[in-house]
Every structure is written in structure tokens, then in C-alpha cells.
Scaffold this motif. Sequence first.
Motif, PDB file in Angstrom:
ATOM      1  N   THR A 177      -7.188   5.282  -3.640  1.00 57.24           N
ATOM      2  CA  THR A 177      -6.671   3.911  -3.623  1.00 57.24           C
ATOM      3  C   THR A 177      -7.157   3.052  -2.518  1.00 57.24           C
ATOM      4  N   ASN A 178      -7.100   3.790  -1.460  1.00 54.04           N
ATOM      5  CA  ASN A 178      -7.491   2.847  -0.196  1.00 54.04           C
ATOM      6  C   ASN A 178      -8.701   3.012   0.322  1.00 54.04           C
ATOM      7  N   GLY A 179      -9.484   3.948  -0.415  1.00 47.14           N
ATOM      8  CA  GLY A 179     -11.220   4.185  -0.408  1.00 47.14           C
ATOM      9  C   GLY A 179     -11.578   4.583   0.869  1.00 47.14           C
ATOM     10  N   GLY A 180     -10.727   5.409   1.643  1.00 45.91           N
ATOM     11  CA  GLY A 180     -10.945   6.013   2.968  1.00 45.91           C
ATOM     12  C   GLY A 180     -11.587   7.286   2.870  1.00 45.91           C
ATOM     13  N   THR A 181     -11.573   7.892   1.778  1.00 47.88           N
ATOM     14  CA  THR A 181     -11.861   9.232   1.642  1.00 47.88           C
ATOM     15  C   THR A 181     -13.256   9.477   1.657  1.00 47.88           C
ATOM     16  N   LEU A 182     -13.901  10.413   2.421  1.00 53.83           N
ATOM     17  CA  LEU A 182     -15.387  10.597   2.606  1.00 53.83           C
ATOM     18  C   LEU A 182     -15.977  11.675   1.485  1.00 53.83           C
ATOM     19  N   THR A 183     -17.073  11.674   1.080  1.00 48.08           N
ATOM     20  CA  THR A 183     -17.655  12.342  -0.169  1.00 48.08           C
ATOM     21  C   THR A 183     -17.290  13.803  -0.192  1.00 48.08           C
ATOM     22  N   ASP A 184     -17.665  14.649   0.939  1.00 48.25           N
ATOM     23  CA  ASP A 184     -17.454  15.932   1.029  1.00 48.25           C
ATOM     24  C   ASP A 184     -15.980  16.430   0.601  1.00 48.25           C
ATOM     25  N   LEU A 185     -14.918  15.943   1.335  1.00 43.48           N
ATOM     26  CA  LEU A 185     -13.674  16.288   1.207  1.00 43.48           C
ATOM     27  C   LEU A 185     -13.383  15.867  -0.092  1.00 43.48           C
ATOM     28  N   LEU A 186     -13.484  14.768  -0.720  1.00 43.40           N
ATOM     29  CA  LEU A 186     -13.215  14.133  -2.118  1.00 43.40           C
ATOM     30  C   LEU A 186     -13.812  15.175  -3.205  1.00 43.40           C
TER      31      LEU A 186
END
Length: 528
Positions: A177-186
Motif C-alpha cells: 500500500t505504501n509502495g516502499g517494499t523493494l523487489t527482493d524482499l517482496l
Amino acid sequence: MRIQTFETTLRDGSQGEAVSFSVDDKMLIALKLDELGIDYIEGGWPGSNPKDREFFEQARGLKLKHARLTAFGSTRFAKNPVEEDRNVRELIDAGTPVVSIFGKSWDFHVSRALGITENENLTIIGETVRYLKDHGKEIVYDAEHFFDGYIHNRDFALRTLEAAKHAGADVLCLCDTNGGTLTDLLARIVADVRSRFGGVIGIHPHNDSEVAVANALAAIDAGATHVQGCLNGYGERCGNANLASIIANLELKLGHTTIGPDKLQSLTSACRYIAELANLPLRRDQAYVGQSAFAHKGGVHVSAVMKDSATYEHISPALVGNRQRVLVSDLSGRSNVLYQLRQQGLAGRMTEPARRALLERVKEMEFQGYDLEAADGTFELFVRQSLHPDVNFFDVRGYEVLVKSGHATATVNIETQDGFHTATATGNGPVNALDLSLRKCLSALYPRIGDVRLTDYKVRVLDSKKGTAAKVRVLVEWSDHRRSWSTVGVSSDVIEASWNALVDALRLELMRLTEADAGAAQPVEVLR
Ligand SMILES: [Zn+2]
């Protein structure tokens, strides 16, 4: 793999700062998305505003061929029994086959925003999903802030999904929702969820870290089979994931199926259509569908692309309904000019010295501040003038404009083969008044000039350091129902720059009309 597409321009997209749709706009967009082969169209939040309620009223009459219309809302309020919750009632009344509801996944939001216990939150999710299921709805459960929730309290975040799944949710959609997660972790988090839950897992990324499209693709790689986003990437703050790019990447590069290769060819026109209804320019550099996505400017690039377009294009533009463009500018070599001539079917009619002379003229004009990349009409006029150096339809003998509180009156004098013509007209601005007067002068002799319409007008200051002495560039867009073109004028005076662009546009149209009629109707009017 078949991947479900869930388009939310009408709900999440319209929360973007510059985006606003009327109910009629929303109906048209829904039809366009259906035509494109989108699986789910999220139409709005009926419990949040009258416009969305009205949309769902009217949408009952929409005959969608493929897409399933979806109404969005939240889980019940903590204090309301589910059957008495107004928001839940609105979702049922919207009459859509699908409902997407969002619930809290992040313990911080549960305690701080809702002020309830974790167990109460799980009950709210389960009861709302089950109640809507009992009313025959397909349920997309949006796990709001799922990734932030997972990072802070993995166990609780997973239990919220369990509650929704246990109550019968058809899709568990994980929202960044906040758009803060980077790709690897996601991707790692999606893989963990995938390993624990059967059925459809969805992904809803936002673009605050500029990786929303990458996050969607990584989530699909980790096992998600449902993707949410907006064509053109509209949405709150930095927007939703751009669904157009996601679809093109999935179809053309990753071997997945979404809308299929035939409908993919309508991707560019669908994106332009939505931008038009949003009253926003489609970003030129937008991947796949933007005007510049397959545009070539540097001379080296152009000559290579003319031999084989794969030298500087990652896909064939036709696959997504876009087209290759070669720009004419001060950077251009002869290849660019030749390409333009070929596109207009005029290459064979021009000798090599004439081509070279044309290129010199282009370079000179660009040096003076003309922008021929944007002004295809002005370039076409140059070409036609070099093909017919002795054709001249009119000479300008003078013009003047008087501006008085909100409206302007212009008088124009021209000379044509049958003598002098003067016309005066009043318009809602000086350019409008000049345009009307010039066409009034010409229309007696050339009635079809009346079909030309001025559609857009842009002024840009070229060297702002020089204050009022700076030059301005005026770009005017035209249409005659069959095609559109732009002309450009440059001067230290904005009226003169506009006037030059007006005159060029009408000269061009007269040349085209005469060529089209050559041999059939009137002979070419040669004045000098
Ligand atoms: Zn969102």
C-alpha cells in the motif's frame, strides 16, 4: 501460465492528484477495458461517494463481454454487526458479481488506527468475507499494508490471510500500500505466502520506490497469478503499478497469457483513450505505448534502424499497437529526412540535391528555435514547398489585432491571384481572432479550408534569461477530421509567432487539397 488482470483506474487510479472522471467517462473507460480483454474492472467505492454509487447504478446496463465488474469497500466497522454495516450494504447493493474488500494486515494499524485487538480484527475480516460470500459474491480480499505488516509481525499478517481464506475469499491479494517494499524482499514474502496458501494469490504494488512494475513481475515469478494495477500507472502519490507495462512484459517476454496477442495490439490505443478521458497528456516516454517509445533521433541510430529495426528497438512496436518514429531535428542526418519523406510517400519525388537543401533548411530553422520534432506539419510544408517552389496560394499584406476586455478583433489583408482580400473577425483571444479572419479571407476562394480546426495551442519561452526580449515558440495543433498535424512559429513577439504557425498550417492544407485534386478538379493555382 494464465495471469488474471485486475484494472483499478476507476477506483485507485482516480485517487491520483490530477485524475478526475465523470460518471460518463467511467462508463466509457469500463467498456474500453472490457474490449481490451481485462478480467476484472474495479469501478469504485460505492460506500464512499455518490458519484461511484451512481456509476454502479448505471453500470447495471453495461453489457460487458468478458470483464467482471468489481465494487470496492472495506471490512465492516468494528462497532457494527455485519448485517447492519452501511458500507457492506452498499457493496451488496452495487449489484456487481465481484467485490474487493480491504482489511488490516499490520498490527500497528489495528492498534493505532482502529483501536481494537488483533482477535477483533480477525473476526471482522472473517465475518465480512463470509457475509458477502453468502450473498453470492466472488471475493477479492485486499490485504492492506501486507508487506509492512509481515515485516513487523509476520505471524499476525499471515493469520489475517487465514481468516479471509477460511471465510471463503477467492483471491488473497497482497498489497504494498505504501509502495516502499523493494523487489527482493517482496518476492521472498510472496513465496512464503504461496507455500502456505492454495488458490489464487494476487499482488497490488504501488510505485513510491519506482519499482512497482518490477515488483508485480517478481511476485508473479514467486507464484502470484492475479495482478492489480492501472493502465498508465495512475493513482495516489506516485501511482499504482502500470498495468500496460506489466501486461506487455508478461505477454512478450515471460511467456504468460493475460489479454492475448491479438488484444495486445490495442494496448497503445487503450492507454491513449484513457489519458484523453483523464484529460492528461500520455507521457511521451511511457514504456511500450508512449509516443517516444520507438522514436529515433540520433543520426547513427536512425541509419541502423532503417537497415534493421531490432538494432535499437527491444520489441516490434506493432505488437503493442505503437509505431516507429524518426525525428527530424538539428541532430538529424540525411537518414532522418529520407525516412520522413518515405513515410509521407514523397521520397521518390525528391532529388538528392533537393534533399540536401531541405536538410540545411531544417538545421537552420532548428538553430533559430523551431522545434520540428513536434511540428510535423511545418516539416511537411517545407517538403512540399521544395517540390513545388513556384506554388504560392497567397501573400500576407498585413494583419492587426485589437484586444479589449476578454475578446479580440483581428483584421487580415492578403493578396491572391484574383486580387486583395480583407476580413475582420472577433474571437475569444487574439489567436482565435486571427485564425477566423484568415480563414474568412481564404474561404471564398477555397471553401474546403473551413474543415480545418485549431485543436491545441502551446507557448514556450525559449530563453527566459533575456526577460521580455526572449523569443517564444508557439506550437499549434490542427485537425481536419481525417488527420491531425502541428505547426510551429518562433518570434520575439507571441502574436507574430502564432501568426506564422497559422499561416503555415493553412498553406499546408491548401497544398494538400490541391495535390489531392490535381487533375480532377481545379488546376494548381500558381500566383507568381
Ligand atoms: Zn492501492
